[in-house]
Design a protein around this motif. Structure first.
Motif, PDB file in Angstrom:
ATOM      1  N   GLU A 111       0.826  -1.204   0.000  1.00 60.75           N
ATOM      2  CA  GLU A 111       0.000   0.000   0.000  1.00 60.75           C
ATOM      3  C   GLU A 111       0.865   1.260   0.000  1.00 60.75           C
ATOM      4  O   GLU A 111       0.512   2.260  -0.609  1.00 60.75           O
ATOM      5  CB  GLU A 111      -0.941   0.006   1.211  1.00 60.75           C
ATOM      6  N   GLY A 112       1.993   1.193   0.696  1.00 62.61           N
ATOM      7  CA  GLY A 112       2.932   2.315   0.648  1.00 62.61           C
ATOM      8  C   GLY A 112       3.455   2.489  -0.760  1.00 62.61           C
ATOM      9  O   GLY A 112       3.495   3.595  -1.295  1.00 62.61           O
ATOM     10  N   ALA A 113       3.897   1.397  -1.342  1.00 62.17           N
ATOM     11  CA  ALA A 113       4.224   1.316  -2.772  1.00 62.17           C
ATOM     12  C   ALA A 113       5.045   2.488  -3.291  1.00 62.17           C
ATOM     13  O   ALA A 113       4.799   3.004  -4.379  1.00 62.17           O
ATOM     14  CB  ALA A 113       2.941   1.156  -3.598  1.00 62.17           C
ATOM     15  N   TRP A 114       6.020   2.892  -2.499  1.00 61.75           N
ATOM     16  CA  TRP A 114       6.973   3.908  -2.958  1.00 61.75           C
ATOM     17  C   TRP A 114       8.248   3.703  -2.174  1.00 61.75           C
ATOM     18  O   TRP A 114       8.253   3.094  -1.104  1.00 61.75           O
ATOM     19  CB  TRP A 114       6.403   5.307  -2.800  1.00 61.75           C
ATOM     20  N   TRP A 115       9.343   4.236  -2.683  1.00 61.80           N
ATOM     21  CA  TRP A 115      10.643   3.834  -2.157  1.00 61.80           C
ATOM     22  C   TRP A 115      10.864   4.221  -0.704  1.00 61.80           C
ATOM     23  O   TRP A 115      11.533   3.490   0.032  1.00 61.80           O
ATOM     24  CB  TRP A 115      11.766   4.381  -3.038  1.00 61.80           C
ATOM     25  N   ASP A 116      10.314   5.340  -0.255  1.00 63.78           N
ATOM     26  CA  ASP A 116      10.576   5.748   1.131  1.00 63.78           C
ATOM     27  C   ASP A 116       9.948   4.785   2.130  1.00 63.78           C
ATOM     28  O   ASP A 116      10.577   4.396   3.119  1.00 63.78           O
ATOM     29  CB  ASP A 116      10.099   7.177   1.383  1.00 63.78           C
ATOM     30  N   ILE A 117       8.732   4.356   1.850  1.00 59.78           N
ATOM     31  CA  ILE A 117       8.036   3.440   2.758  1.00 59.78           C
ATOM     32  C   ILE A 117       8.606   2.028   2.636  1.00 59.78           C
ATOM     33  O   ILE A 117       8.847   1.349   3.643  1.00 59.78           O
ATOM     34  CB  ILE A 117       6.530   3.443   2.479  1.00 59.78           C
ATOM     35  N   VAL A 118       8.822   1.576   1.425  1.00 60.54           N
ATOM     36  CA  VAL A 118       9.368   0.223   1.209  1.00 60.54           C
ATOM     37  C   VAL A 118      10.760   0.108   1.824  1.00 60.54           C
ATOM     38  O   VAL A 118      11.063  -0.846   2.543  1.00 60.54           O
ATOM     39  CB  VAL A 118       9.390  -0.110  -0.298  1.00 60.54           C
ATOM     40  N   ASP A 119      11.606   1.088   1.563  1.00 61.30           N
ATOM     41  CA  ASP A 119      12.957   1.047   2.114  1.00 61.30           C
ATOM     42  C   ASP A 119      12.933   1.163   3.634  1.00 61.30           C
ATOM     43  O   ASP A 119      13.803   0.618   4.318  1.00 61.30           O
ATOM     44  CB  ASP A 119      13.808   2.164   1.516  1.00 61.30           C
ATOM     45  N   GLY A 120      11.944   1.866   4.162  1.00 60.88           N
ATOM     46  CA  GLY A 120      11.812   1.990   5.607  1.00 60.88           C
ATOM     47  C   GLY A 120      11.480   0.691   6.307  1.00 60.88           C
ATOM     48  O   GLY A 120      11.611   0.583   7.530  1.00 60.88           O
ATOM     49  N   CYS A 121      11.053  -0.305   5.534  1.00 62.06           N
ATOM     50  CA  CYS A 121      10.759  -1.631   6.090  1.00 62.06           C
ATOM     51  C   CYS A 121      11.949  -2.575   6.036  1.00 62.06           C
ATOM     52  O   CYS A 121      11.887  -3.676   6.598  1.00 62.06           O
ATOM     53  CB  CYS A 121       9.608  -2.286   5.308  1.00 62.06           C
ATOM     54  N   SER A 122      13.011  -2.202   5.346  1.00 59.55           N
ATOM     55  CA  SER A 122      14.076  -3.165   5.068  1.00 59.55           C
ATOM     56  C   SER A 122      14.726  -3.693   6.337  1.00 59.55           C
ATOM     57  O   SER A 122      14.999  -4.896   6.455  1.00 59.55           O
ATOM     58  CB  SER A 122      15.141  -2.539   4.152  1.00 59.55           C
ATOM     59  N   ARG A 123      14.971  -2.827   7.307  1.00 56.56           N
ATOM     60  CA  ARG A 123      15.593  -3.287   8.550  1.00 56.56           C
ATOM     61  C   ARG A 123      14.661  -4.231   9.305  1.00 56.56           C
ATOM     62  O   ARG A 123      15.107  -5.211   9.916  1.00 56.56           O
ATOM     63  CB  ARG A 123      15.982  -2.101   9.421  1.00 56.56           C
ATOM     64  N   ARG A 124      13.364  -3.946   9.259  1.00 55.58           N
ATOM     65  CA  ARG A 124      12.394  -4.813   9.944  1.00 55.58           C
ATOM     66  C   ARG A 124      12.388  -6.212   9.319  1.00 55.58           C
ATOM     67  O   ARG A 124      12.332  -7.220  10.026  1.00 55.58           O
ATOM     68  CB  ARG A 124      10.991  -4.202   9.873  1.00 55.58           C
ATOM     69  N   TYR A 125      12.427  -6.284   7.996  1.00 54.17           N
ATOM     70  CA  TYR A 125      12.458  -7.590   7.341  1.00 54.17           C
ATOM     71  C   TYR A 125      13.778  -8.306   7.602  1.00 54.17           C
ATOM     72  O   TYR A 125      13.815  -9.530   7.729  1.00 54.17           O
ATOM     73  CB  TYR A 125      12.207  -7.444   5.837  1.00 54.17           C
TER      74      TYR A 125
END
Length: 232
Positions: A111-125
């Protein structure tokens, strides 16, 4: 959580953010990010600080409470800062590596579907991958071939922060699955993942680039070799 019956979490957080708006920043941020979702105009470091304080003030100390609060903020967000705050609330130590956060993180990606939100999840994953490799590893391999390009990007960048704990077998698989994708955000992520792992094992990265150079885009090669002292 006292006070949240009369006002939503978004309303309460917004009230805390409003005094920190910087004149002109909202329009500039929206133009830079190219989003339809508006910004309030609060600097991101300030959003993160306020989000941490907000979680404490509302009594969201446990992972369960933080998941509920972050989910509410993400679902009812009216401005980009609400999404950034939701991500910061999930960054607490008590939330790291917990599988019950996966549905929210997937929403952030799709739903974020843009680089700032997606990249903001990388550490969590990445934290989830270390805690539950038997679950997240296969998921990332599946995502690396998904029709959703943001899922593919996440599969490649989820190990950016893992350093010596990087699963190189997984990294090899997800990068190879995206070699032929022409989309800028995939090509950039492929090179970024290699560049970051090059800080830990430059020889592995050089070998990978040598083996796949014929199928790599110039952008991916430049990114991969940027700090290795080599000419693409």
């Amino acid at each position: 959580m006292d006070g949240r019956q009369a006002h939503s979490a978004v309303d309460l957080l917004t009230a805390r953010l409003l005094p920190h708006i910087v004149d002109g920043k909202a329009a500039a941020a929206q133009a830079y990010m190219k989003t339809t979702q508006p910004f309030l105009g609060v600097p991101v470091p300030e959003v993160r600080r306020i989000a941490r304080d907000f979680a404490r003030e509302t009594g969201a100390s446990s992972a369960t409470d933080r998941l509920a609060l972050a989910t509410e903020l993400f679902s009812e967000a009216t401005h980009r800062e609400h999404w950034y705050a939701a991500q910061e609330i999930c960054a607490a130590a008590s939330c790291r590596g917990r599988l019950e956060f996966l549905p929210l993180y997937e929403r952030m990606v799709t739903e974020g579907a843009w680089w700032d939100i997606v990249d903001g999840c990388s550490r969590r994953y990445g934290e989830l991958l270390r805690a539950h490799p038997e679950t997240i590893g296969p998921m990332m391999r599946e995502w690396s071939r998904d029709a959703n390009g943001w899922k593919r990007r996440q599969s490649m960048i989820c190990q950016l922060h893992l350093g010596e704990h990087t699963d190189t077998g997984l990294l090899d698989d997800v990068l190879a699955a995206n070699l032929d994708d022409p989309w800028f955000f995939i090509r950039k992520a492929l090179g970024w993942a290699l560049r970051q792992y090059g800080k830990t094992d430059p020889d592995w990265v050089r070998s990978w680039v040598d083996a796949h150079r014929a199928r790599m885009s110039p952008l991916s090669i430049r990114e991969a070799l940027k700090h290795l002292g080599e000419t693409p």
